[in-house]
Every structure is written in C-alpha cells, then in structure tokens.
Motif scaffolding. Structure first.
Motif, PDB file in Angstrom:
ATOM      1  N   GLU A  86       0.830  -1.211   0.000  1.00 31.68           N
ATOM      2  CA  GLU A  86       0.000   0.000   0.000  1.00 31.68           C
ATOM      3  C   GLU A  86       0.863   1.259   0.000  1.00 31.68           C
ATOM      4  O   GLU A  86       0.539   2.243  -0.670  1.00 31.68           O
ATOM      5  CB  GLU A  86      -0.933  -0.016   1.207  1.00 31.68           C
ATOM      6  CG  GLU A  86      -2.059  -1.034   1.087  1.00 31.68           C
ATOM      7  CD  GLU A  86      -2.868  -1.169   2.360  1.00 31.68           C
ATOM      8  OE1 GLU A  86      -4.033  -1.602   2.280  1.00 31.68           O
ATOM      9  OE2 GLU A  86      -2.338  -0.852   3.453  1.00 31.68           O
ATOM     10  N   SER A  90       0.728   3.941  -3.058  1.00 31.75           N
ATOM     11  CA  SER A  90       0.319   5.317  -2.786  1.00 31.75           C
ATOM     12  C   SER A  90       1.178   6.325  -3.540  1.00 31.75           C
ATOM     13  O   SER A  90       0.760   7.457  -3.778  1.00 31.75           O
ATOM     14  CB  SER A  90       0.389   5.599  -1.281  1.00 31.75           C
ATOM     15  OG  SER A  90       1.733   5.574  -0.821  1.00 31.75           O
ATOM     16  N   GLU A 144      -4.691   1.099  -7.121  1.00 32.45           N
ATOM     17  CA  GLU A 144      -4.368   1.107  -5.694  1.00 32.45           C
ATOM     18  C   GLU A 144      -5.553   0.739  -4.807  1.00 32.45           C
ATOM     19  O   GLU A 144      -5.469  -0.173  -3.974  1.00 32.45           O
ATOM     20  CB  GLU A 144      -3.846   2.494  -5.303  1.00 32.45           C
ATOM     21  CG  GLU A 144      -3.586   2.666  -3.821  1.00 32.45           C
ATOM     22  CD  GLU A 144      -3.295   4.105  -3.441  1.00 32.45           C
ATOM     23  OE1 GLU A 144      -3.086   4.365  -2.243  1.00 32.45           O
ATOM     24  OE2 GLU A 144      -3.286   4.972  -4.342  1.00 32.45           O
ATOM     25  N   SER A 148      -5.891  -2.828  -2.770  1.00 31.61           N
ATOM     26  CA  SER A 148      -5.889  -2.790  -1.311  1.00 31.61           C
ATOM     27  C   SER A 148      -7.159  -3.433  -0.756  1.00 31.61           C
ATOM     28  O   SER A 148      -7.110  -4.232   0.187  1.00 31.61           O
ATOM     29  CB  SER A 148      -5.770  -1.342  -0.822  1.00 31.61           C
ATOM     30  OG  SER A 148      -5.833  -1.281   0.583  1.00 31.61           O
TER      31      SER A 148
END
Length: 299
Positions: A86, A90, A144, A148
């Motif tokens: 993550e 990011s 993303e 996640s």
C-alpha cells in the motif's frame, strides 16, 4: 470496488442485453474476475434491489470466494506485506503489472524462473514460443484502491464468504442469496486458486452447482481446447456440500479430454434455440473495431 461493480459487470450486462434484445445473460468470470462476478451475483440477489433475474446462470473459472486457505499466495500475504505494498502503491496509484508477474513467478521458481535461467542463460538455448506464456506475460496494472480492498477484505479478513459483512454499491452482500445455476471449474495443479478451496463454493451458494475439476493449472486447465489425442482429463458432477473435495472426486468418473464439451452441454440446456449470431454492436452501442480488435496489434 463500487465502481468495478457498477461500471464493470453491471454495465456489461446492460449493454449485452440491449444489443441482443434479451432479458437475461449468461455470465462468466475468471480468477479475480470470478470473485467480482460472485460479488455481483450476491448484489443482484439482494431482496431490495429487484435485479435478481438479470443473470440466468453463471460460470466461475478457477475462482476463490473463500480465502481461508488461499494456497501459496497466502505465504506472501500478511498485514506487513500488504501495508508495504500500500505504501508503494500510494506513490504511483497502482501496483505495476511487472511486480504482479514477478510475485506469481516466485511461487513456481523451478518452472518459471530457474528453468529459463539454466536453459537460456547458461546453455544458450533459444526459448520456445509458447502462446499461453506470451499471453500470460501481458501483465495488467492493479489500481491502488481496488488492490488494497481485494487483499484486505478477501485475503486478510476473508469477509466475502461471511453473510452481509461486505457492502457494495449500497447493499450488504451474502453469497447464500445466490440461487442461479452455477458451473464452476477448478484445476488440480492450480497454485493460485487451489481446487479444494475453490470447491468451497458448494457450501456458500444456494443454487445448483455443476463442478468440474481438470488436470493442469491455472491457465492451461482453462484455455484447454479439444485435441486428438487428448492432452488432459477431467472430473465433473453435481457439487455436494456434504462431501469434502476428495470424497466428491472419488465419486466422479475421470474422463479423457477437456471439460469444454461438458460445459457446452450444461449451457445448452439453459439456452434457447440456436440462431444466427446477431450483428456486432448496435446503434446505441456501435462496435469499436473488427475482431480481433486493436490492442493485440499494438507493439
């Protein structure tokens, strides 16, 4: 994930029904696409949205919906590894496809890494052209937020198989609300979606299940056209939640060849009369290009 549901399967169903002028569709999902399809089926069957008749029947190909024992991927997925990923995502907004491919290859290092290192680098042999590996190497970036959500809610928390634990597009979803007939395919050597865990779908849906187990793995077991002489074999029969996977397999007859004809027969019983294929696209949804499209022609 709401966007993936509403702009993915739901939009595809809408367009397909409009083009062929049908009230219902047959839906197919492969791997993570199958996980999304299962979520969509649970969403459609929520009693408050009134869309349970959108899909007549559905097919899952090497798909997990219960991630309690996710196979070799489980050895590299943890709270720490997900948090690390993550943090990486990011910075760029996605997980790069090359990184995903390297992860998958690391699960089968003998065949997918060292085999090529020894034969190509040490022995100087030219690698053979293998269409499936070429297709498999066309990696896809994973956005993303989606990645996640998928890793946390499915792999870490295993919430998809729990009643009303996940909410998508305004409704809590429960796989047990699904009553449409299902054809589910698994593969003996699949290291990404282990077949005994795939079999858990029989305990989670309330519609009839035709379960097929094929030899080979995650890709070759599915992309498995009929050949003479047959390269592979399969077992197929009605799913039974009262049996464990080995008991179910022992009760089925092993058949030479591919599971494709069994699937076609299953689909045929649920389809109308055969007709000439409709024109591709419509005035509302015009075709973008002739087959095979433009992407495969890019270099």
């Amino acid at each position: 994930m709401d966007d993936y549901l509403t702009l993915g399967p739901l939009k595809a169903f809408e367009v397909a029904r409009a083009i062929v002028k049908s009230k219902q569709v047959h839906a197919v999902g492969y791997c993570i696409g199958g996980t999304l399809l299962a979520s969509t089926m649970a969403w459609l069957n929520h009693p408050e949205n009134g869309k349970g008749d959108t899909v007549r029947d559905w097919t899952l190909l090497v798909t997990l919906v219960d991630f309690e024992r996710p196979g070799e991927l489980g050895s590299v997925i943890s709270e720490d590894s997900v948090k690390y990923l993550e943090d990486q995502m990011s910075q760029q907004g996605y997980m790069d496809g090359i990184q995903m491919g390297n992860t998958m290859r690391s699960l089968r290092p003998d065949g997918l890494i060292w085999h090529y290192f020894i034969n190509n680098y040490l022995f100087g042999k030219q690698p053979p052209s293998i269409d499936l590996l070429f297709w498999n190497d066309d990696a896809t970036r994973m956005p993303e937020k989606m990645q996640s959500f998928y890793l946390r809610e499915c792999y870490l928390n295993n919430r998809l198989c729990l009643p009303d634990e996940l909410e998508l597009a305004g409704y809590p979803i429960d796989l047990r609300r699904i009553k449409q007939p299902l054809y589910c395919v698994s593969a003996v050597q699949d290291h990404i979606t282990p077949w005994k865990q795939v079999y858990r779908i029989n305990n989670l849906v309330n519609g009839p299940v035709r379960f097929a187990l094929t030899t080979s793995g995650h890709i070759a077991g599915v992309v498995n056209p009929p050949v003479d002489p047959p390269k592979r074999s399969f077992w197929a029969g009605n799913g039974d939640a009262s049996l464990d996977p080995e008991e179910w397999q022992a009760k089925q007859k092993r058949q030479l060849g591919t599971w494709w004809p069994d699937w076609i027969e299953w689909l045929g019983k649920r389809c109308g009369e055969s007709v000439n294929p409709p024109r591709i696209g419509s005035s509302e949804y015009p075709a973008l290009a002739d087959a095979p499209g433009t992407y495969v022609l890019e270099t």
